[in-house]
Write an enzyme that holds these catalytic residues in place. Structure first.
Site, PDB file in Angstrom:
ATOM      1  N   ASP A  11      33.413  49.333  53.848  1.00 26.31           N
ATOM      2  CA  ASP A  11      34.108  48.304  53.082  1.00 26.31           C
ATOM      3  C   ASP A  11      35.549  48.270  53.589  1.00 26.31           C
ATOM      4  O   ASP A  11      36.012  49.211  54.243  1.00 26.31           O
ATOM      5  CB  ASP A  11      34.028  48.697  51.597  1.00 26.31           C
ATOM      6  CG  ASP A  11      34.916  47.838  50.719  1.00 26.31           C
ATOM      7  OD1 ASP A  11      34.829  46.605  50.822  1.00 26.31           O
ATOM      8  OD2 ASP A  11      35.694  48.404  49.932  1.00 26.31           O
ATOM      9  N   ASP A  13      38.743  46.416  51.678  1.00 27.44           N
ATOM     10  CA  ASP A  13      39.773  46.525  50.635  1.00 27.44           C
ATOM     11  C   ASP A  13      39.507  47.729  49.737  1.00 27.44           C
ATOM     12  O   ASP A  13      38.424  47.860  49.156  1.00 27.44           O
ATOM     13  CB  ASP A  13      39.804  45.251  49.783  1.00 27.44           C
ATOM     14  CG  ASP A  13      40.165  44.021  50.605  1.00 27.44           C
ATOM     15  OD1 ASP A  13      40.976  43.220  50.145  1.00 27.44           O
ATOM     16  OD2 ASP A  13      39.647  43.866  51.727  1.00 27.44           O
ATOM     17  N   GLU A  20      44.109  45.471  47.923  1.00 24.30           N
ATOM     18  CA  GLU A  20      43.125  44.399  47.750  1.00 24.30           C
ATOM     19  C   GLU A  20      43.819  43.123  48.242  1.00 24.30           C
ATOM     20  O   GLU A  20      44.786  42.646  47.634  1.00 24.30           O
ATOM     21  CB  GLU A  20      42.741  44.237  46.275  1.00 24.30           C
ATOM     22  CG  GLU A  20      41.963  45.407  45.705  1.00 24.30           C
ATOM     23  CD  GLU A  20      40.488  45.424  46.109  1.00 24.30           C
ATOM     24  OE1 GLU A  20      39.994  44.389  46.614  1.00 24.30           O
ATOM     25  OE2 GLU A  20      39.840  46.472  45.937  1.00 24.30           O
ATOM     26  N   SER A  99      33.089  43.045  54.391  1.00 20.67           N
ATOM     27  CA  SER A  99      34.120  42.868  53.370  1.00 20.67           C
ATOM     28  C   SER A  99      33.881  41.654  52.490  1.00 20.67           C
ATOM     29  O   SER A  99      33.512  40.585  52.984  1.00 20.67           O
ATOM     30  CB  SER A  99      35.489  42.729  54.067  1.00 20.67           C
ATOM     31  OG  SER A  99      36.492  42.483  53.122  1.00 20.67           O
TER      32      SER A  99
END
EC number: 3.1.3.3
Length: 214
Positions: A11, A13, A20, A99
């Protein structure tokens, strides 16, 4: 790189990077608090990911595409990200990024870390401005899982040679689909379901869990 011996899908963020990105874009749009509250609830599994993403993206309408330069300059990789990725790559483990964030940022991150495989959401742009809409396939929790599986099949790897690392509720299906799922500085909803946790924000802490480095 020599023959691919494994696949590690990360992933972005909150995992690869500290921030984020949607929250940073919200700051530029003057609605950071509203967006970050929605993000927080979505990552804890309290909201449907896709509908909450569309809601947050709608608040970005009117931002110039140049905003991505500013946002990219203000993000920070998790500690030892480059070292971690380099160690995996030297050991024949291909690294990919999946993502729920946005291609203009994820593509740049991938290039900066020498990563070829990446997938992220695409924002619609008209006349140099964000329209507040998404285009193409949404990188939902289900799509994250499917992307890992598609890359694994393309590389002709068995499931046990796959690793997935993430921090939010939208990573759960992907982590469960991997041979080794690792909850990295993760929300409680993820830690409850995933056996392997790393709670110190340093990607080198992940290495002892990965036994396909031999």
């Amino acid at each position: 790189m020599s023959q691919v011996k494994g696949l590690c899908v990360m992933d972005v963020d909150g995992t690869l990077i500290l921030e984020e990105v949607i929250d940073l874009l919200g700051r530029e749009a003057g609605c950071e608090e509203v967006i970050s509250q929605i993000t927080s609830r979505a990552m804890r599994g309290k909201l449907d990911f896709e509908s909450s993403l569309r809601k947050r993206v709608s608040l970005l309408e009117g931002l110039p595409v140049s905003v991505f330069d500013k946002v990219f300059d203000s993000i920070h990789p998790s500690p030892n990200t480059q070292k971690f990725i380099s160690i995996l790559q030297k050991n024949g483990i291909l690294v990919g990024l999946v993502s729920g964030g946005f291609t203009p940022i994820v593509e740049r991150l991938a290039k900066s870390f020498g990563i070829v495989y990446f997938s992220a959401n695409q924002l619609e742009v008209k006349d140099g401005l964000l329209t507040g809409k998404l285009v193409g396939q949404i990188i939902s929790p289900e799509v994250k899982k499917e992307t890992l599986e598609q890359w694994r099949e393309k590389l002709k790897l068995p499931k046990e040679r796959t690793i997935a690392i993430g921090d939010g509720a939208n990573d759960l299906l992907m982590l469960k689909s991997a041979g080794l799922g690792i909850a990295f500085c993760a929300k409680e909803v993820l830690k409850k379901e995933i056996q392997h946790h790393v709670d110190k924000r340093d990607l080198l802490e992940v290495l002892p869990l990965i036994d396909c480095l031999e």
